[in-house]
Write a protein that holds these residues in place. Structure first.
Motif, PDB file in Angstrom:
ATOM      1  N   THR A 125       7.779  15.449  -1.958  1.00  0.00           N
ATOM      2  CA  THR A 125       6.316  15.012  -1.792  1.00  0.00           C
ATOM      3  C   THR A 125       5.386  15.807  -2.216  1.00  0.00           C
ATOM      4  OG1 THR A 125       7.481  13.684  -0.147  1.00  0.00           O
ATOM      5  CG2 THR A 125       4.936  13.738  -0.328  1.00  0.00           C
ATOM      6  N   ALA A 126       5.761  17.216  -1.800  1.00  0.00           N
ATOM      7  CA  ALA A 126       4.791  18.068  -2.026  1.00  0.00           C
ATOM      8  C   ALA A 126       4.656  18.368  -3.903  1.00  0.00           C
ATOM      9  CB  ALA A 126       5.252  19.730  -1.789  1.00  0.00           C
ATOM     10  N   VAL A 127       5.905  18.217  -4.397  1.00  0.00           N
ATOM     11  CA  VAL A 127       5.896  18.299  -6.064  1.00  0.00           C
ATOM     12  C   VAL A 127       4.970  17.094  -6.373  1.00  0.00           C
ATOM     13  CG1 VAL A 127       7.187  18.275  -7.975  1.00  0.00           C
ATOM     14  CG2 VAL A 127       8.096  19.660  -6.153  1.00  0.00           C
ATOM     15  N   GLY A 128       5.106  15.891  -5.982  1.00  0.00           N
ATOM     16  CA  GLY A 128       4.394  14.609  -6.323  1.00  0.00           C
ATOM     17  C   GLY A 128       2.986  14.944  -6.273  1.00  0.00           C
ATOM     18  N   ILE A 129       2.428  15.432  -5.100  1.00  0.00           N
ATOM     19  CA  ILE A 129       1.041  16.014  -4.920  1.00  0.00           C
ATOM     20  C   ILE A 129       0.534  16.819  -6.020  1.00  0.00           C
ATOM     21  CG2 ILE A 129      -0.631  17.005  -3.242  1.00  0.00           C
ATOM     22  CD1 ILE A 129       1.123  15.886  -0.948  1.00  0.00           C
ATOM     23  N   ALA A 130       1.431  17.979  -6.274  1.00  0.00           N
ATOM     24  CA  ALA A 130       0.933  19.004  -7.213  1.00  0.00           C
ATOM     25  C   ALA A 130       0.819  18.201  -8.499  1.00  0.00           C
ATOM     26  CB  ALA A 130       2.041  20.071  -7.304  1.00  0.00           C
ATOM     27  N   ALA A 131       1.483  16.946  -8.786  1.00  0.00           N
ATOM     28  CA  ALA A 131       1.490  16.644 -10.208  1.00  0.00           C
ATOM     29  C   ALA A 131       0.159  15.723 -10.289  1.00  0.00           C
ATOM     30  CB  ALA A 131       2.679  15.776 -10.187  1.00  0.00           C
ATOM     31  N   VAL A 171      -3.272  11.004  -6.741  1.00  0.00           N
ATOM     32  CA  VAL A 171      -4.058  10.407  -7.805  1.00  0.00           C
ATOM     33  C   VAL A 171      -4.836   9.083  -7.209  1.00  0.00           C
ATOM     34  CG1 VAL A 171      -3.481   9.017  -9.847  1.00  0.00           C
ATOM     35  CG2 VAL A 171      -2.161  10.926  -9.427  1.00  0.00           C
ATOM     36  N   LEU A 172      -4.569   8.409  -6.314  1.00  0.00           N
ATOM     37  CA  LEU A 172      -5.389   7.222  -5.841  1.00  0.00           C
ATOM     38  C   LEU A 172      -6.524   7.690  -4.996  1.00  0.00           C
ATOM     39  CD1 LEU A 172      -2.780   4.753  -5.362  1.00  0.00           C
ATOM     40  CD2 LEU A 172      -4.251   4.743  -7.248  1.00  0.00           C
ATOM     41  N   ASN A 173      -6.788   9.138  -5.092  1.00  0.00           N
ATOM     42  CA  ASN A 173      -7.915   9.436  -4.174  1.00  0.00           C
ATOM     43  C   ASN A 173      -9.040  10.085  -5.034  1.00  0.00           C
ATOM     44  OD1 ASN A 173      -9.516  10.814  -2.210  1.00  0.00           O
ATOM     45  ND2 ASN A 173      -7.979  12.293  -1.716  1.00  0.00           N
ATOM     46  N   PRO A 174     -10.261   9.446  -5.350  1.00  0.00           N
ATOM     47  CA  PRO A 174     -11.299   9.613  -6.020  1.00  0.00           C
ATOM     48  C   PRO A 174     -11.868  10.832  -5.661  1.00  0.00           C
ATOM     49  CG  PRO A 174     -11.796   7.640  -4.824  1.00  0.00           C
ATOM     50  CD  PRO A 174     -10.415   8.111  -4.494  1.00  0.00           C
TER      51      PRO A 174
END
Length: 210
Positions: A43-49, A125-128
């Motif tokens: 999950t952390a890597v996904g956020i970093a991406a 990504v879905l956070n403007p």
């Protein structure tokens, strides 16, 4: 050419942004507590991406288009708010069911690394607000017509710092998993994280363009 002091200053601002409480932090904590250290790190890597994508988009002007377009901003905002509400409701259902049980995953595995990565990626990504953050930040460190190398370097710095921070969070929470594995602790984590994610989703839906 971006200088070393500029890179260090940029990294410091990104670190402060990553450490501030928000949906990314809530998602990593819950995933690490419920599903273990490895899925928490995914999950952390996904956020970093997602952070890397927003940083690169801001440097190339794409994020500015999202921030400037009322329709694009509203679409990203509402989809992001709906996703946070979905995660929050799912966490609350887990709390009602006894803590830790994902409504859509088997009890044994509680999801896959890809599902955990996707959860982190979509959360960011879905956070403007992430777009607004980098739209305001990147021009302070990149001049007009800056070379592609500088853009990639700053985006990579954002990626590395965010990855390091959230991997640290995932490992710290994962190390406490034996304590957090108790049903009462799981229910508490699910209830608190679910309520936090729902509140963040509602707040995101109310965000307006600057």
């Amino acid at each position: 050419m971006t200088s070393l002091p500029q890179v260090l200053a940029f990294g410091g601002v990104v670190m402060l942004g990553a450490m501030s409480p928000g949906p990314d932090f809530a998602v990593v904590v819950r995933r690490s507590a419920v599903s273990g250290r490895n899925l928490g790190m995914a999950t952390a890597v996904g956020i970093a991406a997602g952070v890397f994508a927003w940083a690169a988009a801001a440097a190339t002007g794409l994020a500015a288009l999202v921030a400037a377009s009322a329709m694009a901003f509203t679409i990203v905002k509402m989809v992001g708010a709906a996703y946070l509400l979905y995660l929050g409701v799912r966490a609350l259902i887990g709390a009602v069911r006894g803590g830790g049980a994902e409504p859509d995953a088997p009890e044994a595995g509680r999801g896959s690394p890809w599902a955990a990565f996707r959860e982190g990626l979509l959360c960011n990504v879905l956070n403007p607000k992430a777009a607004l953050f980098f739209v305001a930040l990147m021009p302070q460190f990149l001049s007009d017509g800056a070379p592609l190398g500088d853009t990639l370097m700053l985006s990579a710095v954002a990626l590395v710092i965010t990855t390091a921070w959230f991997l640290t969070v995932a490992n710290l929470v994962g190390a406490l998993r034996r304590i957090l594995a108790r049903p009462a602790a799981r229910r508490t984590i699910d209830a608190l994280s679910g309520a936090a994610l729902i509140a963040l989703g509602v707040r995101l839906a109310a965000v307006s363009r600057p």
